[in-house]
Every structure is written in structure tokens, then in C-alpha cells.
Design a protein around this motif. Sequence first.
Motif, PDB file in Angstrom:
ATOM      1  N   UNK A 448       1.051  -1.149  -0.049  1.00  0.00           N
ATOM      2  CA  UNK A 448      -0.006  -0.076   0.182  1.00  0.00           C
ATOM      3  C   UNK A 448       0.862   1.242   0.074  1.00  0.00           C
ATOM      4  N   UNK A 449       1.136   1.795  -1.132  1.00  0.00           N
ATOM      5  CA  UNK A 449       2.112   2.928  -1.232  1.00  0.00           C
ATOM      6  C   UNK A 449       1.576   4.428  -0.772  1.00  0.00           C
ATOM      7  N   UNK A 450       0.377   4.571  -0.993  1.00  0.00           N
ATOM      8  CA  UNK A 450      -0.490   5.621  -0.758  1.00  0.00           C
ATOM      9  C   UNK A 450      -1.901   5.523  -0.115  1.00  0.00           C
ATOM     10  N   UNK A 451      -2.135   6.291   0.702  1.00  0.00           N
ATOM     11  CA  UNK A 451      -3.454   5.792   1.505  1.00  0.00           C
ATOM     12  C   UNK A 451      -4.164   7.022   1.928  1.00  0.00           C
ATOM     13  N   UNK A 452      -5.538   7.310   1.719  1.00  0.00           N
ATOM     14  CA  UNK A 452      -6.150   8.482   1.789  1.00  0.00           C
ATOM     15  C   UNK A 452      -7.176   8.037   2.451  1.00  0.00           C
ATOM     16  N   UNK A 453      -7.777   8.739   3.631  1.00  0.00           N
ATOM     17  CA  UNK A 453      -8.750   8.637   4.413  1.00  0.00           C
ATOM     18  C   UNK A 453      -9.792   9.761   4.239  1.00  0.00           C
ATOM     19  N   UNK A 454     -11.005   9.604   3.805  1.00  0.00           N
ATOM     20  CA  UNK A 454     -11.958  10.636   3.274  1.00  0.00           C
ATOM     21  C   UNK A 454     -11.371  11.709   2.553  1.00  0.00           C
ATOM     22  N   UNK A 455     -10.329  11.460   1.706  1.00  0.00           N
ATOM     23  CA  UNK A 455      -9.607  12.184   0.718  1.00  0.00           C
ATOM     24  C   UNK A 455      -8.453  12.982   1.176  1.00  0.00           C
ATOM     25  N   UNK A 456      -8.217  12.515   2.370  1.00  0.00           N
ATOM     26  CA  UNK A 456      -6.943  13.282   2.963  1.00  0.00           C
ATOM     27  C   UNK A 456      -5.802  12.175   3.004  1.00  0.00           C
ATOM     28  N   UNK A 457      -4.799  12.575   2.602  1.00  0.00           N
ATOM     29  CA  UNK A 457      -3.707  11.467   2.633  1.00  0.00           C
ATOM     30  C   UNK A 457      -3.095  11.355   4.109  1.00  0.00           C
ATOM     31  N   UNK A 458      -3.019  10.003   4.496  1.00  0.00           N
ATOM     32  CA  UNK A 458      -2.485   9.828   5.776  1.00  0.00           C
ATOM     33  C   UNK A 458      -1.018   9.813   5.991  1.00  0.00           C
ATOM     34  N   UNK A 459      -0.708  10.724   7.099  1.00  0.00           N
ATOM     35  CA  UNK A 459       0.899  10.971   6.996  1.00  0.00           C
ATOM     36  C   UNK A 459       1.411  10.071   7.753  1.00  0.00           C
ATOM     37  N   UNK A 460       2.867  10.000   7.036  1.00  0.00           N
ATOM     38  CA  UNK A 460       3.784   9.144   7.773  1.00  0.00           C
ATOM     39  C   UNK A 460       3.731   7.555   7.681  1.00  0.00           C
ATOM     40  N   UNK A 461       2.753   7.020   7.009  1.00  0.00           N
ATOM     41  CA  UNK A 461       2.479   5.600   6.909  1.00  0.00           C
ATOM     42  C   UNK A 461       3.159   5.199   5.685  1.00  0.00           C
ATOM     43  N   UNK A 462       4.126   4.172   5.835  1.00  0.00           N
ATOM     44  CA  UNK A 462       4.461   3.398   4.610  1.00  0.00           C
ATOM     45  C   UNK A 462       4.880   2.041   5.246  1.00  0.00           C
ATOM     46  N   UNK A 463       4.668   1.120   4.371  1.00  0.00           N
ATOM     47  CA  UNK A 463       4.957  -0.483   5.108  1.00  0.00           C
ATOM     48  C   UNK A 463       6.732  -0.383   5.409  1.00  0.00           C
ATOM     49  N   UNK A 464       6.834  -0.889   6.591  1.00  0.00           N
ATOM     50  CA  UNK A 464       8.197  -1.187   7.064  1.00  0.00           C
ATOM     51  C   UNK A 464       8.759   0.016   7.578  1.00  0.00           C
ATOM     52  N   UNK A 465       8.119   0.874   8.396  1.00  0.00           N
ATOM     53  CA  UNK A 465       8.794   1.902   9.019  1.00  0.00           C
ATOM     54  C   UNK A 465       8.031   2.364  10.196  1.00  0.00           C
ATOM     55  N   UNK A 466       8.797   2.076  11.068  1.00  0.00           N
ATOM     56  CA  UNK A 466       8.437   2.095  12.505  1.00  0.00           C
ATOM     57  C   UNK A 466       8.491   3.575  13.317  1.00  0.00           C
ATOM     58  N   UNK A 467       7.356   3.942  13.988  1.00  0.00           N
ATOM     59  CA  UNK A 467       7.414   5.258  14.653  1.00  0.00           C
ATOM     60  C   UNK A 467       8.931   5.455  15.320  1.00  0.00           C
ATOM     61  N   UNK A 468       9.303   6.766  14.882  1.00  0.00           N
ATOM     62  CA  UNK A 468      10.493   7.366  15.338  1.00  0.00           C
ATOM     63  C   UNK A 468      11.674   7.018  14.599  1.00  0.00           C
TER      64      UNK A 468
END
Length: 485
Positions: A448-468
Motif C-alpha cells: 500500500x504505497x499511498x493511503x487516503x482517509x476521506x480524501x486526506x492522505x494519511x501522513x507518515x505511513x508506509x510499509x516497514x517504517x516504525x514510529x520514530x
Amino acid sequence: MTRSGPTTGARVTATYDLVVRSAAVLIDGAFRPAEVGVTGGRITAVVPTAPWSSAAADTPTGPTEPQALAGAAVVTLAADEVLIPGLVDTHVHINEPGRTHWEGFASATRAAAAGGVTTLLDMPLNSIPPTTTPAALAVKRAAAAGQVRVDVGFWGGAVPGNLGSLRALHDAGVFGFKAFLAPSGVDEFAPLDPGELERALAEIAGFGGLLLVHAEDPELLAVHANAGGRDYGRFVDSRPAEAETRAIERVIAGVRRTGARAHILHLSAASALPALRAARGEGLPLTVETCPHYLTLAAERVPAGATQFKCCPPIRDVANRDALWQGLLDGDIDLIVSDHSPSTAALKFERDGDFALAWGGIAGLQTGLAATWTEAARRGIGLERVVGWMSTAPARLAGLAAKGRLAPGADADLVAFAPDATFTVHADELLHKNAVSAFDGVTLRGVARRVFVRGVEVPGGSLARRAGTAGQASTALPTGRLLTR
């Protein structure tokens, strides 16, 4: 900015908040070239286009094809990407508050978005308090507020102590009620005995609600209990398929008597499918789910002491796995959801890999789509079927009419998915809170390369990247909202 009404199938010129263009958009169960227009967080246009190559769509002078829709923002998917509706995962244990060190709303919803999930429903355990009263629901919603990256709703619980008062929790906005027929693993969420199950079904039938059932027979579990140890086969022996089948037959009988709607959670035993098929043939209002780990893993391949594979009911053998896939294809199983049930690594691996003592649960929220698609593709099953099972059908179960489809009027929950891209899972790089995964070290297909929730792209999310870690926008504003039935 011009506001247009819902449009399907006609080439129009209008200005939208967002336009997404792709050579492959999942529309009514098939992929075709199209543009999707978004206004105010909703899909307001889906316009099929002539076949075109997204690889050649952008030139030095700008996009050349297609040109049906104009938008304040325009996203043209890459040639190896398809546009699908965001997944709807109706079986997620977030555990906040009370056991937030196991999982929390911020970490869980980041992981969800990274795996293509744009809507999830939180189970009433293992948080403290469990979601069994309107007051506890208010506590849960307060804990989630301001943290979520995707849309989040809540199931309530049916336990011995709240029978007779379920309507109040229903009216407070839960989507239905979860019950256990055997011990849940946590003391604050007690199971229902046969008489209590009947009472819960009758009560829920009275207001048109839904009962979700973890169906394992406690008497058979007691009969088959053993001393545990590191051997996975002994663990499977302690939770035989017959325990599921007998418990499911009890639910079927209760539905037949009361007319209540019931849903069988995390079916692992394919031996229960004939009874479920017959019950549904009678017209009984029953639905069934299974999970990615039952469809992709197998008991024969679980190493000794590998308690990251422990879940209840258990992962069974290859023949059973094949029968579950056939149940999906035949329509006997309705949907696939993660049953994301994480814990700390200490709980998961304590006592040197003793399956009887380790916490039971698979942390699969981020990897569910990729794992399922990897196996489906190997079997020659199309992505459109997988999305139906993991998005459209769960949305239907929860009554979320605006989710699970790319059509005018639906929420603009969009995923740019690269079905042929591969990656190797590393547990310590996943975004959920604890670095435990049954898929650690496995190479999966689909990102899943880009994800939009109700038309707004979800920030900071890409596969295999952990918080921080590098590139993680952990301070970005949340994009999700809290849902009510």
C-alpha cells in the motif's frame, strides 16, 4: 471551486478537491481505467476512461491523458499501482486504555494505514475497562480521541454481568456485541454459559442487534487440555476442531430459536463449514469470518517454541487451510479480518516457548492484506476477490454503507496498491507497538504505497517504517475520526 453532484460513467469537466487517476480502478468488482473525483471527503465522481498508460501520462507540459476531471490536487498512479477502496478491518484489539503497552490507538492506526486499512472496529477487550457499559465506551472513545490516523468504531461486549442492559450500549453507538463461550484469557471479560448465550441472543434480537461469537466449547477444551510445552502439535491437540464445531452448532441452534443475527469470529476449523452452510441454507442470519493467518500459515510449518504463531483457535494443517480457501470461494465464509491481538514480547515469548503459557494472539493488522494477497495470487485468485472479502464484506457486516467501495456517495478511502511489489517483513520495522510477528522474515507481495482517509492522505505511513525511525512523520495531525453505529 465548483461543487459537482455524484457522477458515474460520463466524461465531465469539474473541479474537485482531489482527483485520482489510474489505469486500474476497482469499480463494481472489476479493474478498469478511470478517474475518481473527491469533494468534501466523499467520492462524487467515478469516470471510466479510455485505456491509457499511467507511465506515459505525465509529460513536461503536464498530464496529457485522461483529462475528464480537474482537481485542486491531482494524483496519477504509477503504472504498477491499482486503486482500491481502503480495507475495513472489523476485528482489531487495540487494548487502550489499561493495556496500552500492548497496543494503543496511535500505533495501531499507523500500522493499519500502512497495511491499507482505512477503517477498523475495536474489540471490547483487552482494554481496562472492557467496553461493556456506556460509561466504559465513553472512556474508550476519550482514549482514542485525537490519536487515530484511520476511522475507528467500537464493538461492545456481552458478558454475564451486563445481560439485560445491552440496549443501552447499543443506543450509545456500538456496532454489535462480542461474546466468548470459553474463557477469554482476561479475567475482566467472562464467557457466557449456554443459558446466558440464549439470553444474549434473545435480548439482541429484540432490538435488531448483532452478536459476535468466539466459538469454542469449554467442556471439550477441558477434556483435551494437556501439559503444554514447546511442541506446537500438542497445542493444536489442546484446542481441537471439534471444540469449534460444537460451539458453532450451539450458536446456530440459538439463532434458530431466537431469530437473532450472529457472526462467527475467526473461523479456524473448516469442519464447521457444512453445519454453517446448512444453517444459512435455512435462511438463518449467520455470517462467518476467517483470518489471514489461517489462510496463509500451517501447523506443519510452525517450529518448536515459536509462540509468535500461537492464537486461539489455533492455526491448523495444510488440508484445513485449503478447505478454508474453498469455503471463501464457495461463499460459505463471508470475510477476512486480521484479529490483530498483540501483546508485549515478554508475554508472547515467556517460559521458553511454552505454548500453554504464552499469550495467544497474532499481530497482523499491517501485514494482513499482503499476506492474504500473496497466497491468493499463488492460488490464481484475483485481487478483486480479496478486496471484496477484506473491504466490501466487512463494511457490509458493520453496516458501514459509505465504506468498502469506490462509488459516488462513498467515503473517499483510497489505497494506491502495488500488487506485484514485494517486501520482506521485519518485525522490528512494523508500526504496531511490539516487535512480534508470525510473518517475520517472510517475503510478501503487495504494498500500500499511498493511503487516503476521506480524501486526506494519511501522513507518515508506509510499509516497514516504525514510529520514530527516519521518515516517520510521527507528529503529523491525525486523519481519522471516531464512528458510531
